[in-house]
Design a protein around this motif. Structure first.
Motif, short mmCIF file in Angstrom:
data_model
loop_
_atom_site.label_atom_id
_atom_site.label_comp_id
_atom_site.label_asym_id
_atom_site.label_seq_id
_atom_site.Cartn_x
_atom_site.Cartn_y
_atom_site.Cartn_z
N ALA A 103 20.08 -3.06 -46.43
CA ALA A 103 20.11 -4.45 -46.90
C ALA A 103 21.06 -4.67 -48.06
CB ALA A 103 18.69 -4.88 -47.31
N GLU A 104 21.52 -3.59 -48.69
CA GLU A 104 22.41 -3.72 -49.85
C GLU A 104 23.86 -3.93 -49.46
OE1 GLU A 104 21.85 -0.95 -53.11
OE2 GLU A 104 19.94 -0.33 -52.27
N VAL A 105 24.18 -3.79 -48.17
CA VAL A 105 25.56 -3.95 -47.73
C VAL A 105 25.62 -4.88 -46.52
CG1 VAL A 105 26.24 -1.66 -48.56
CG2 VAL A 105 25.51 -1.95 -46.18
N ASP A 106 26.80 -5.44 -46.32
CA ASP A 106 27.11 -6.17 -45.09
C ASP A 106 27.89 -5.23 -44.18
OD1 ASP A 106 25.94 -8.58 -45.96
OD2 ASP A 106 27.76 -9.12 -47.05
N PHE A 107 27.40 -5.04 -42.97
CA PHE A 107 28.00 -4.10 -42.01
C PHE A 107 28.46 -4.88 -40.79
CE2 PHE A 107 27.97 -1.19 -38.46
CZ PHE A 107 28.45 0.02 -38.97
N ILE A 108 29.79 -4.89 -40.56
CA ILE A 108 30.35 -5.58 -39.41
C ILE A 108 30.82 -4.53 -38.40
CG2 ILE A 108 32.10 -7.19 -38.57
CD1 ILE A 108 32.30 -8.31 -41.39
N PRO A 109 30.16 -4.41 -37.25
CA PRO A 109 30.60 -3.42 -36.24
C PRO A 109 32.01 -3.74 -35.76
CG PRO A 109 28.42 -4.32 -35.73
CD PRO A 109 29.00 -5.19 -36.81
N ILE A 110 32.85 -2.72 -35.65
CA ILE A 110 34.23 -2.97 -35.20
C ILE A 110 34.66 -2.08 -34.04
CG2 ILE A 110 35.24 -4.00 -37.27
CD1 ILE A 110 35.99 -1.30 -38.28
N ARG A 111 34.00 -0.95 -33.85
CA ARG A 111 34.40 -0.10 -32.72
C ARG A 111 33.31 0.91 -32.41
NH1 ARG A 111 39.70 3.73 -32.91
NH2 ARG A 111 40.81 1.75 -32.65
N SER A 112 33.05 1.09 -31.10
CA SER A 112 32.16 2.15 -30.67
C SER A 112 33.02 3.35 -30.31
CB SER A 112 31.33 1.71 -29.45
OG SER A 112 30.49 2.76 -29.03
N GLU A 113 32.73 4.49 -30.93
CA GLU A 113 33.58 5.67 -30.78
C GLU A 113 32.80 6.81 -30.13
OE1 GLU A 113 36.20 8.69 -33.60
OE2 GLU A 113 34.76 7.31 -34.48
N PRO A 114 33.19 7.24 -28.94
CA PRO A 114 32.46 8.34 -28.28
C PRO A 114 32.81 9.69 -28.88
CG PRO A 114 34.32 7.66 -26.94
CD PRO A 114 34.26 6.70 -28.11
N LEU B 76 32.81 -2.12 -40.74
CA LEU B 76 33.42 -2.49 -42.00
C LEU B 76 32.29 -2.82 -42.97
CD1 LEU B 76 36.31 -2.69 -42.93
CD2 LEU B 76 36.33 -5.09 -42.29
N VAL B 77 32.28 -2.15 -44.11
CA VAL B 77 31.15 -2.24 -45.04
C VAL B 77 31.60 -2.85 -46.36
CG1 VAL B 77 29.27 -0.97 -46.15
CG2 VAL B 77 30.23 -0.13 -43.99
N THR B 78 30.86 -3.86 -46.82
CA THR B 78 31.08 -4.42 -48.16
C THR B 78 29.72 -4.61 -48.82
OG1 THR B 78 31.10 -6.65 -47.22
CG2 THR B 78 33.24 -5.61 -47.62
N ARG B 79 29.72 -4.64 -50.14
CA ARG B 79 28.46 -4.82 -50.85
C ARG B 79 27.95 -6.24 -50.63
NH1 ARG B 79 27.99 -3.32 -57.15
NH2 ARG B 79 29.79 -4.70 -57.17
N ALA B 80 26.68 -6.36 -50.30
CA ALA B 80 26.08 -7.66 -49.99
C ALA B 80 26.23 -8.62 -51.17
CB ALA B 80 24.61 -7.49 -49.64
N GLY B 81 26.68 -9.83 -50.88
CA GLY B 81 26.80 -10.85 -51.91
C GLY B 81 28.04 -10.78 -52.76
N THR B 82 28.91 -9.80 -52.50
CA THR B 82 30.12 -9.64 -53.30
C THR B 82 31.26 -10.47 -52.72
OG1 THR B 82 29.56 -7.40 -53.99
CG2 THR B 82 31.87 -8.01 -54.10
N ARG B 83 31.97 -11.17 -53.59
CA ARG B 83 33.14 -11.94 -53.16
C ARG B 83 34.38 -11.09 -53.43
NH1 ARG B 83 34.69 -18.17 -54.80
NH2 ARG B 83 36.56 -18.32 -53.51
#
Length: 298
Positions: free
Chosen positions: A157-168, A273-280
């Protein structure tokens, strides 16, 4: 030691002392004349001395006023230097973008993206933290990195996680290995191989261990390296085979090796792609964030 006067009062006095005219000073400071007079009076009360002699015809500095003016001008100049220095420092900080990412991304994906980014943001400095998935997540949560590229954090919950690729995951083998021409490799076939693995501290190892734990007969790990690059070096030397993320073999980085898809079960990881939640993000960081999202997702 506490000062009993404020910056605005000092500025008011200096402006009056330089113009010797309350109306002109009030106009310069965008104040009413009564408000300006109150500021000067409060400063005089705090210093317990008269700084200005004012009549209906003119304004003059007292001897104490002339002495205080010399100090006050220096104070205001130093404050302006401090302000300018902090503005410049903030501007420089905005021109540095820190990216934390797993080594396979740092080695095989990020360089091409940064080459494109440099064409539009030539003045931005980039710092790369290439570490394990767990350390990438920590760097983002602690504010050390602006952006993270990892496969951990989707449930945090502390980060925003945007899936960008599934890697086998694939089995990395030398091209002269008997399995090199196979369409796929089964996990239970690894029992007959000399298995090379990455450290238990690696996020890759955790995923692989979950599969190995479910096999009827667990393969023996003959060699262990801290990082994927070390494991690939051992495979290149003909010391065994290694289950690794497919990205590790991207761009023909190891021409002597081939990656065979793993089956029964298939194993993959979701890069995000990971960024801290609420950070601009700053404008340079935001631009890089969007470019990474676009290029890795292609």
């Amino acid at each position: 030691m506490r000062l009993d006067f404020e910056f605005g009062e000092v500025l008011a006095f200096v402006t009056v002392a330089q113009t010797l005219n309350f109306r002109a000073a009030a106009d310069r400071l965008h104040l009413s004349q009564p408000a300006l007079s109150r500021r000067v009076e409060k400063l005089e009360a705090a210093l317990e001395m008269r700084l200005l002699e004012r009549t209906t015809r003119k304004v003059e500095l007292t001897e104490a006023g002339r002495q205080f003016l010399n100090h006050a001008v220096v104070i205001l100049e130093e404050l302006e230097l401090a302000r300018a220095s902090m503005v410049a420092r903030a501007s420089r900080a905005k021109q540095l973008v820190t990216v934390a990412c797993v080594p396979s991304v740092a080695n095989h994906v990020l360089p091409d993206i940064l080459r494109l980014y440099a064409q539009t943001h030539p003045g931005v400095r980039i710092r790369i933290i290439d570490e394990s998935a767990g350390k990438v997540l920590d760097a983002v949560m602690e504010g050390e990195a602006d952006i993270g590229i990892s496969f951990l954090g989707a449930q945090n919950a502390e980060v925003d996680f945007i899936p960008i690729r599934s890697e086998p995951y694939v089995l990395a083998v030398r091209r002269d290995h008997p399995l090199a021409a196979a369409a796929a490799a089964r996990w239970d076939s690894l029992e007959a191989e000399r298995l090379i693995a990455v450290s238990l501290n690696s996020g890759n190892r955790i995923l692989i261990e979950n599969v190995l734990a479910g096999l009827p007969r667990r393969p023996t790990i003959h060699y262990e390296a801290n990082h994927v690059a070390g494991a690939l070096g051992l495979v290149s030397a003909g010391l065994g085979v290694a289950v690794l993320p497919g990205l590790a073999l991207a761009n023909n980085a190891y021409p002597a090796l081939v990656g065979i898809p793993m089956r029964d079960p298939e194993l993959s990881r979701t890069l995000g792609l990971v960024t801290r939640a609420g950070t601009r993000l700053s404008q340079p960081a935001s631009a890089l964030h969007d470019l990474i999202l676009r290029k890795i997702g292609e």
